[in-house]
Design an enzyme around this catalytic site. Structure first.
Site, PDB file in Angstrom:
ATOM      1  N   GLN A 103       0.842  -1.200   0.000  1.00 54.46           N
ATOM      2  CA  GLN A 103       0.000   0.000   0.000  1.00 54.46           C
ATOM      3  C   GLN A 103       0.883   1.258   0.000  1.00 54.46           C
ATOM      4  O   GLN A 103       0.784   2.117   0.878  1.00 54.46           O
ATOM      5  CB  GLN A 103      -0.958  -0.026   1.185  1.00 54.46           C
ATOM      6  CG  GLN A 103      -2.107  -0.984   1.032  1.00 54.46           C
ATOM      7  CD  GLN A 103      -3.048  -0.597  -0.112  1.00 54.46           C
ATOM      8  OE1 GLN A 103      -3.217   0.572  -0.426  1.00 54.46           O
ATOM      9  NE2 GLN A 103      -3.669  -1.594  -0.728  1.00 54.46           N
ATOM     10  N   SER A 104       1.717   1.373  -1.004  1.00 54.76           N
ATOM     11  CA  SER A 104       2.689   2.459  -1.085  1.00 54.76           C
ATOM     12  C   SER A 104       2.070   3.724  -1.670  1.00 54.76           C
ATOM     13  O   SER A 104       1.638   3.739  -2.831  1.00 54.76           O
ATOM     14  CB  SER A 104       3.884   2.028  -1.944  1.00 54.76           C
ATOM     15  OG  SER A 104       4.708   3.126  -2.244  1.00 54.76           O
TER      16      SER A 104
END
Length: 366
Positions: A103-104
């Site tokens: 979840q960058s």
């Protein structure tokens, strides 16, 4: 921020002055020497959080809205990418490679920047959590990565991501492409220039508003945001107290990363000798079980700000920084300070990857 440090901070704040116009002009001139492509909406707002202030007591809280940078739902990486993408264009690149965790926020904003500039984008993701829920692996930022047209590939947990990016770059060069590799978080001395600029922007806003800022609190992970702020505030000779809330590494490692990058960044703008080790302070009490793994304090803090201020913080990064801010306030860490700013680094899209962490009620049955 121990009691001795707080006492010293409060004592200095009684003689607080804004950086001089001359120093601000000098820093602006130094930054203007670097190529920059405009991707965001700047300056971002500096707003009071009066309901949070009333709820917690203590100093008056403000939020620097870097969630409002305007690139793919916003976030701190936009500032870094303005310098990084300009460098990539200057080198004749047609393809961007970068990496992050699942979840960058950085990966999502990089994909958006590449799309804006007509470049291909390849993202390598590492998952440190072991979560297999499709909401986590395919929703939130990962969905937006793909929506922006990036290709996304997974690598095993613990992989040498720098080496993995270089292997991909070799393949792409062999295929006739011109790749440009951006490190995780955009955190090198080029990307950190974005937060040198943020320090300048914040000091200019505070001077215009007549607001004397005692402390600036923010989340810190890949080190670029804090390193840029350290370098910028040092160049301005600002006495704003800067504290990073760690989201990944142990304190000694995090502070060392920030200091080394701050020195390199400061050197590039002609202020390398101004960077002092004591200016780098990180509190890593809020990491929890690891990077990207929710904590109860984070969940409570994110819900509190959503309900009190209508603000959304992400569970990986800014939410843990917010947990630090709130807990430190409740423990009296800010003493007699009057104005404390929290840097909102954006990333609300990641909330959609962690719906189960918040245990929200379903529809009400009438």
């Amino acid at each position: 921020m121990d009691n001795a440090g707080v006492s010293a901070t409060v004592q200095r704040s009684q003689q607080r002055v804004w950086p001089s116009v001359a120093r601000r002009k000098d820093l602006a001139s130094a930054l203007a020497a670097f190529p920059r492509v405009r991707l965001g909406h700047f300056p971002t707002p500096l707003e009071p959080m009066d309901r949070l202030t009333e709820h917690l007591g203590g100093p008056r809280f403000w939020v620097k809205r870097d969630d409002c940078t305007g690139l793919s739902s916003g976030g701190n990486k936009t500032r870094k990418l303005e310098f990084l993408m300009a460098d990539a264009l200057g080198e004749g690149a047609d393809t961007i490679i970068t990496q992050g965790t699942t979840q960058s926020n950085h990966a999502r904003q990089t994909a958006a920047a590449a799309a804006r500039l007509g470049m291909a984008c390849h993202i390598l993701l590492e998952d440190p959590t072991g979560y297999a829920d499709p909401e986590y692996t395919l929703n939130g930022n990962v969905f937006l990565d793909r929506l922006h047209g990036a290709t996304v590939a997974m690598r095993r947990s613990g992989a040498d991501m720098a080496a993995e990016m270089e292997l991909l770059a070799v393949e792409l060069r062999a295929a006739g492409r011109k790749p440009y590799v951006i490190p995780g978080g955009g955190s090198n001395s080029t990307g950190a220039l974005g937060y040198v600029n943020c320090a300048l922007e914040l000091c200019e806003q505070s001077a215009t508003m007549g607001l004397k800022i005692d402390a600036l609190i923010h989340a810190t992970g890949s080190a670029g945001t804090q390193a840029g702020l350290v370098a910028g505030l040092a160049a301005l000779e600002s006495d704003i107290q800067l504290l990073g809330i760690g989201v990944r590494a142990p304190q000694d490692k995090q502070e060392s990363m920030v200091f080394e990058l701050a020195k390199r960044t400061g050197a590039r703008i002609g202020y390398g000798e101004a960077i002092r080790r004591e200016d780098v302070r990180v509190n890593c009490d809020y990491v929890g079980a690891g990077y990207g793994i929710p904590t109860q304090g984070m969940v409570e803090s994110v819900r509190l700000l959503a309900e009190l201020e209508g603000l959304l913080f992400d569970p990986v990064y800014s939410g843990k920084g917010l947990d630090g801010l709130i807990d430190l306030t409740r423990r009296g860490a800010f003493g007699d300070m009057q104005n404390v700013v929290f840097l909102h680094t954006g990333g609300s899209a990641a909330l959609l990857g962690y719906p189960e962490a918040f245990d929200l009620p379903g529809y009400q049955i009438n």
